[in-house]
Design a protein around this motif. Structure first.
Motif, mmCIF file in Angstrom:
data_model
loop_
_atom_site.group_PDB
_atom_site.id
_atom_site.type_symbol
_atom_site.label_atom_id
_atom_site.label_comp_id
_atom_site.label_asym_id
_atom_site.label_seq_id
_atom_site.Cartn_x
_atom_site.Cartn_y
_atom_site.Cartn_z
ATOM 1 N N GLY A 6 -10.530 9.230 -9.194
ATOM 2 C CA GLY A 6 -11.713 9.533 -8.721
ATOM 3 C C GLY A 6 -12.969 8.732 -9.362
ATOM 4 O O GLY A 6 -13.702 8.281 -8.839
ATOM 5 N N ARG A 7 -12.905 8.901 -10.675
ATOM 6 C CA ARG A 7 -14.170 8.215 -11.650
ATOM 7 C C ARG A 7 -13.949 6.653 -11.197
ATOM 8 O O ARG A 7 -14.882 6.028 -11.405
ATOM 9 N N ARG A 9 -13.126 5.006 -8.609
ATOM 10 C CA ARG A 9 -13.503 4.729 -7.317
ATOM 11 C C ARG A 9 -15.066 4.954 -6.827
ATOM 12 O O ARG A 9 -15.706 4.334 -6.021
ATOM 13 N N ARG A 10 -15.616 5.722 -7.775
ATOM 14 C CA ARG A 10 -17.060 6.162 -7.795
ATOM 15 C C ARG A 10 -17.998 4.759 -7.699
ATOM 16 O O ARG A 10 -18.845 4.390 -6.755
ATOM 17 N N ALA A 12 -17.400 1.523 -6.986
ATOM 18 C CA ALA A 12 -16.790 0.814 -5.741
ATOM 19 C C ALA A 12 -17.865 1.450 -4.440
ATOM 20 O O ALA A 12 -18.438 0.762 -3.683
ATOM 21 N N SER A 13 -17.728 2.547 -4.221
ATOM 22 C CA SER A 13 -18.519 3.552 -3.381
ATOM 23 C C SER A 13 -19.851 3.180 -3.413
ATOM 24 O O SER A 13 -20.670 2.814 -2.310
ATOM 25 N N TYR A 14 -20.630 3.244 -4.552
ATOM 26 C CA TYR A 14 -21.988 2.947 -4.623
ATOM 27 C C TYR A 14 -22.387 1.637 -4.223
ATOM 28 O O TYR A 14 -23.385 1.408 -3.735
ATOM 29 N N ARG A 16 -20.606 -0.143 -2.218
ATOM 30 C CA ARG A 16 -20.645 -0.423 -0.778
ATOM 31 C C ARG A 16 -21.666 0.215 -0.083
ATOM 32 O O ARG A 16 -22.194 -0.306 0.863
ATOM 33 N N TYR A 17 -22.312 1.302 -0.573
ATOM 34 C CA TYR A 17 -23.421 1.886 -0.015
ATOM 35 C C TYR A 17 -24.756 0.970 -0.166
ATOM 36 O O TYR A 17 -25.400 0.963 0.582
#
Length: 393
Positions: A6-7, A9-10, A12-14, A16-17
């Motif tokens: 989870g740590r 992937r965060r 990469a999510s930021y 993407r946003y």
């Protein structure tokens, strides 16, 4: 494992946003940039332009009705309607802006008058009739004279000339139709005390007046002499006074050579011109200008003495451009008097058997006027195309 993954992937999510937000920002920015700005509302044309456009629109409508009546008539009536068409054609050409092309006349001739309301003198709708044309010509002529009281100088003279001719033609057509002629405006009299108006026209210490009067050392302004032929109100009034005095002299001479109904008419019109001399002199004093001295006599040609009625017609026609100049150079009460006097002068010209023309008060060279644009040919309808295809070999 879950926490560690989870740590990981965060970030990469930021990212993407952030990319999505940037894309949305760019789309919105480009969208706002591509949206055209609202065009500002067109400026309201000046009164004189509105009056010209309304006069052109109504004159073209009246011309169309006259053409329809001419086509459906014969003999003397056809000639009368044809003369009306010619008169209205010349007026429309005078009202048309230079450089007009096919299709642009509609843009120059709106149907709204200066007040923004529907024009009061619009041509009759439906089947064209002589009484309807008389009424429409009369209404249009009166509207032109009313607008002439407020328009700018040159346009005021043109509107007064067009309105005068339309009213006179309405009178001629009314006689042919056997209907009452339209009421014509009578010349207005002076309504102000000339001495008081002059004493208050230019206060002591002012730089002068728009009419050419200059302030003196005392309470009374000192009028200045206008150069010969200068385009000022004082000069225009000077020419009116001199012309009317000469016309009075011509009537006095003609009366000794006329008899019967012509003599009666001349006597009545002599009194009218004597009144006009007094009114013109009064308006001259209102403007604080010097009244020209009266000449002891004038030289009249042999043709005048031999044909005094024709000579009086020529004298009356000679007053038209003088009053036209006064319309262009005056305003307020003086212009109203000049407009009504122009109408009356054109009437008197006709009473002696002369034609004041399509624009009384203006010396017009029709060769210099723009031609009316030809109407666009209508496109063939489906029925016409089908008929042509059927008849083709």
């Amino acid at each position: 494992m879950n926490d560690d993954s989870g740590r990981k992937r965060r970030p990469a999510s930021y990212l993407r946003y952030a990319l999505l937000a940037l894309a949305a920002f760019l789309v919105l920015s480009l969208g706002f940039a591509l949206i055209p700005r609202e065009s500002p509302a067109p400026a309201t044309p000046p009164f004189s332009e509105q009056a010209r456009a309304a006069a052109l629109a109504e004159t073209l409508d009246l011309r169309t009705v006259s053409q329809q009546l001419a086509v459906g008539s014969s003999g003397a009536r056809r000639q009368l309607f044809s003369h009306t068409v010619t008169l209205l054609t010349t007026q429309a050409r005078a009202l048309l802006l230079p450089g007009a092309t096919a299709g642009s006349a509609a843009g120059q001739s709106g149907t709204k008058g200066p007040s923004g309301t529907a024009s009061p003198g619009a041509a009759p709708s439906g089947t064209a009739t002589l009484p309807a044309l008389v009424s429409a010509l009369s209404k249009s002529g009166k509207a032109r004279l009313l607008h002439a009281e407020k328009a700018d100088g040159g346009m005021a003279r043109l509107l007064a000339a067009v309105g005068t001719a339309q009213l006179l033609q309405a009178t001629t057509l009314a006689q042919a139709a056997g209907t009452p002629p339209p009421a014509l405006p009578a010349p207005a009299a002076t309504q102000r005390d000339a001495a008081t108006a002059c004493s208050m026209a230019t206060p002591s210490g002012s730089s002068g007046s728009k009419d050419g009067a200059q302030p003196g050392n005392g309470s009374q302004p000192t009028p200045t002499a206008d150069p010969a032929g200068s385009a000022t109100l004082a000069a225009a009034l000077d020419r009116v006074v001199r012309t009317e005095v000469e016309t009075v002299y011509g009537y006095q001479v003609a009366l000794t050579r006329l008899d019967g109904a012509a003599a009666d008419q001349a006597a009545a019109l002599l009194a009218t011109h004597e009144t006009l001399v007094g009114q013109a002199e009064a308006y001259t004093r209102v403007q604080c200008a010097s009244v020209p001295p009266r000449e002891p006599g004038y030289t009249l040609g042999t043709s005048f003495l031999q044909k005094p009625a024709a000579g009086l017609a020529s004298l009356e026609a000679g007053t038209l451009p003088v009053y036209g100049d006064l319309v262009a150079l005056s305003d307020g009460e003086t212009r109203r008097w000049a407009v009504s006097s122009l109408v009356a002068a054109a009437q008197r010209t006709m009473r002696w058997g002369s034609d004041p023309g399509p624009v009384p008060g203006i010396v017009l060279d029709t060769a210099l006027l723009p031609e009316l644009p030809e109407p666009a040919a209508p496109s063939p309808s489906h029925s016409d195309a089908d008929a042509a295809a059927t008849s083709a070999p």
